[in-house]
Design a protein around this motif. Sequence first.
Motif, PDB file in Angstrom:
ATOM      1  N   ARG A 105       0.830  -1.207   0.000  1.00 38.27           N
ATOM      2  CA  ARG A 105       0.000   0.000   0.000  1.00 38.27           C
ATOM      3  C   ARG A 105       0.866   1.259   0.000  1.00 38.27           C
ATOM      4  NH1 ARG A 105      -2.820   0.819   4.363  1.00 38.27           N
ATOM      5  NH2 ARG A 105      -2.055  -0.848   5.700  1.00 38.27           N
ATOM      6  N   LEU A 106       1.979   1.192   0.694  1.00 38.53           N
ATOM      7  CA  LEU A 106       2.897   2.324   0.728  1.00 38.53           C
ATOM      8  C   LEU A 106       3.444   2.603  -0.666  1.00 38.53           C
ATOM      9  CD1 LEU A 106       4.312   4.365   2.570  1.00 38.53           C
ATOM     10  CD2 LEU A 106       6.139   2.699   2.899  1.00 38.53           C
ATOM     11  N   ARG A 107       3.700   1.550  -1.419  1.00 39.10           N
ATOM     12  CA  ARG A 107       4.172   1.714  -2.793  1.00 39.10           C
ATOM     13  C   ARG A 107       3.162   2.491  -3.630  1.00 39.10           C
ATOM     14  NH1 ARG A 107       4.696  -3.651  -6.233  1.00 39.10           N
ATOM     15  NH2 ARG A 107       2.455  -3.353  -6.374  1.00 39.10           N
ATOM     16  N   ASP A 108       1.870   2.190  -3.446  1.00 34.00           N
ATOM     17  CA  ASP A 108       0.841   2.891  -4.215  1.00 34.00           C
ATOM     18  C   ASP A 108       0.817   4.379  -3.864  1.00 34.00           C
ATOM     19  OD1 ASP A 108       0.181   0.499  -5.383  1.00 34.00           O
ATOM     20  OD2 ASP A 108      -1.459   0.060  -4.007  1.00 34.00           O
ATOM     21  N   GLY A 109       0.986   4.677  -2.569  1.00 36.93           N
ATOM     22  CA  GLY A 109       1.041   6.076  -2.170  1.00 36.93           C
ATOM     23  C   GLY A 109       2.276   6.763  -2.719  1.00 36.93           C
ATOM     24  N   PHE A 110       3.382   6.039  -2.760  1.00 36.75           N
ATOM     25  CA  PHE A 110       4.627   6.565  -3.298  1.00 36.75           C
ATOM     26  C   PHE A 110       4.452   6.961  -4.760  1.00 36.75           C
ATOM     27  CE2 PHE A 110       9.061   6.919  -4.177  1.00 36.75           C
ATOM     28  CZ  PHE A 110       9.723   6.987  -2.953  1.00 36.75           C
ATOM     29  N   ALA A 111       3.721   6.133  -5.511  1.00 34.73           N
ATOM     30  CA  ALA A 111       3.503   6.408  -6.932  1.00 34.73           C
ATOM     31  C   ALA A 111       2.720   7.697  -7.134  1.00 34.73           C
ATOM     32  CB  ALA A 111       2.765   5.234  -7.581  1.00 34.73           C
ATOM     33  N   ILE A 112       1.739   7.953  -6.279  1.00 33.69           N
ATOM     34  CA  ILE A 112       0.966   9.198  -6.381  1.00 33.69           C
ATOM     35  C   ILE A 112       1.871  10.407  -6.158  1.00 33.69           C
ATOM     36  CG2 ILE A 112      -0.886  10.565  -5.329  1.00 33.69           C
ATOM     37  CD1 ILE A 112      -1.948   8.261  -6.934  1.00 33.69           C
ATOM     38  N   LEU A 113       2.719  10.335  -5.141  1.00 35.43           N
ATOM     39  CA  LEU A 113       3.624  11.447  -4.840  1.00 35.43           C
ATOM     40  C   LEU A 113       4.645  11.655  -5.950  1.00 35.43           C
ATOM     41  CD1 LEU A 113       4.267  10.775  -1.040  1.00 35.43           C
ATOM     42  CD2 LEU A 113       2.789  12.527  -2.041  1.00 35.43           C
ATOM     43  N   ALA A 114       5.121  10.559  -6.554  1.00 33.79           N
ATOM     44  CA  ALA A 114       6.104  10.665  -7.624  1.00 33.79           C
ATOM     45  C   ALA A 114       5.534  11.359  -8.850  1.00 33.79           C
ATOM     46  CB  ALA A 114       6.626   9.277  -7.991  1.00 33.79           C
ATOM     47  N   GLU A 115       4.217  11.287  -9.020  1.00 37.00           N
ATOM     48  CA  GLU A 115       3.556  11.953 -10.148  1.00 37.00           C
ATOM     49  C   GLU A 115       3.162  13.384  -9.793  1.00 37.00           C
ATOM     50  OE1 GLU A 115       3.302  10.852 -13.085  1.00 37.00           O
ATOM     51  OE2 GLU A 115       3.867   8.734 -12.821  1.00 37.00           O
ATOM     52  N   GLY A 116       3.557  13.852  -8.591  1.00 35.87           N
ATOM     53  CA  GLY A 116       3.251  15.220  -8.192  1.00 35.87           C
ATOM     54  C   GLY A 116       1.946  15.363  -7.437  1.00 35.87           C
ATOM     55  N   GLY A 117       1.336  14.233  -7.026  1.00 29.91           N
ATOM     56  CA  GLY A 117       0.070  14.287  -6.318  1.00 29.91           C
ATOM     57  C   GLY A 117       0.213  14.797  -4.897  1.00 29.91           C
ATOM     58  N   LYS A 118      -0.899  15.132  -4.284  1.00 30.51           N
ATOM     59  CA  LYS A 118      -0.897  15.655  -2.923  1.00 30.51           C
ATOM     60  C   LYS A 118      -0.745  14.507  -1.911  1.00 30.51           C
ATOM     61  CE  LYS A 118      -3.880  19.610  -4.025  1.00 30.51           C
ATOM     62  NZ  LYS A 118      -5.159  20.296  -3.727  1.00 30.51           N
TER      63      LYS A 118
END
Length: 355
Positions: free
Chosen positions: A134-147
């Motif tokens: 689940r942490l990986r999925d959150g990491f992907a959002i941040l890597a794309e510039g997400g909040k």
Amino acid sequence: MLFELPDRDTLYQALIDRNAAYDGQAYVGVSTTGVFCRLTCPARKPKPENCRFYGSVKACLEAGFRPCKRCQPLRPMASADPAIGTLLAALEARPAHRWSEDDVKHMGFDLSTIRRSFKRQFGMTFLEMARQRRLRDGFAILAEGGKVIDAQIDAGFASASAFRAAFAQLLGRAPGNFDSKPLLFADWVTTPLGDMISVSSRSHLHLLEFVDRKALKRESTQLEKHAHGRLGIGKTDPGEQIKAELRAFFAGGSAGFSTPCALDGSPFAREVWAELTRIAPGTTRSYSEIARCIGRPSATRAVARANGANRLAIIIPCHRVIGADGSLTGYGGGLWRKQKLIDIERQYRPQEKEA
């Protein structure tokens, strides 16, 4: 030790019977061959007086035995243990689910058995693995510039504090504290042997480690200091290049890596790392052989320390270094990964030319 070994006669009979009940809980070292095996190994059975029984792979290795090539005692149990395979498949089907002990029990598994099996094979429990996913999925959002809030929700973390703590445990700082104009960018890398973290600048790769490596937090903190605190999350050309090269490596395409790398280490460490890259894929060397190759035959221990200080897993192939007796030795990513990497690279072994 989680399992108390029975007496020698019982264990030897289990070896003769290839009793699967002891698989993963007891191993036999054969003094005449210097190898250790699962009790279910199909090889010809040794005489009783040549057998030494141990309760863990670690104990076998520390006793100087090397793993059997037939039963592969260091092989991950995912393919051999139906419970592990079933849970990994369930995790793949529901990656965002907040898995709990009740979920595992409802699937008909004993919690202590599953916890022991996953810890033994992967260095983490099933619930820790699910949380990492689940942490990986959150990491992907941040890597794309997400909040951060979007990353937290997408990753399935109900608590903002839990999400922050998970990031801090991994990289040394909470997601909201990463620099908005970084010099170094952290990114998540998925591989068949488990997830990895890369840290790169716009021009060079500085770190590539498995996420469960204990030294990852310390190494990322050191890099952060070198970058004057300007560590962020995002994608770079070197980060994308190493992802592509790792895909080719695991798919059997190539064992070569051309991603530009920053070698952050002492002159001696860089000399050792350069020698490691000269070890041909599919072959291994000992620490003492490396020391002789760099003209420092008495520096075996220093070579081992330099090997352990390597921040670029797989690229600088410290997994190709073994003990002088042929046994596997410590590897930050886990001995099972070291064995698997050696197995994978056999397909890249240089072919001898016909006379």
